[in-house]
Design a protein around this motif. Sequence first.
Motif: not given
Length: 78
Positions: A22-23, A28-29, A34-37, A74-77
Motif C-alpha cells: 500500500d505504501r 507510485a501514485m 500507473n500500473g500494478t505494483v 527510484t520510487l521514494p517510499c
Amino acid sequence: MIVPVESSFGAQTRVAQEAAIDRMRLAAMTARLNGTVVPVWQDGNRLAFRAPQRFHSFFRSLSLPIIRSKLNATLPCQ
C-alpha cells in the motif's frame, strides 16, 4: 511496476506485506506512475514476488539480477 525489496520481505506477515505494498502504491501514485505494483525479492536461489496470477509466468522467467539491470527509476517510499 516492479519494486525490488529486501529478502526479509518474504518473512513478513501477509498483513505487513500488504501494508508495505500500500505504501508503494501511494508512492507510485504520488510520482504519477500507473500500473500494478509488484514487489520482488531474492528467496534462496529464486526470485519471489507478490503479483496477480496472470503475471506469474512472466515473473518466473526473471531473476533479480536481470530486474536490477533494467531499473530506470527510484520510487521514494517509507
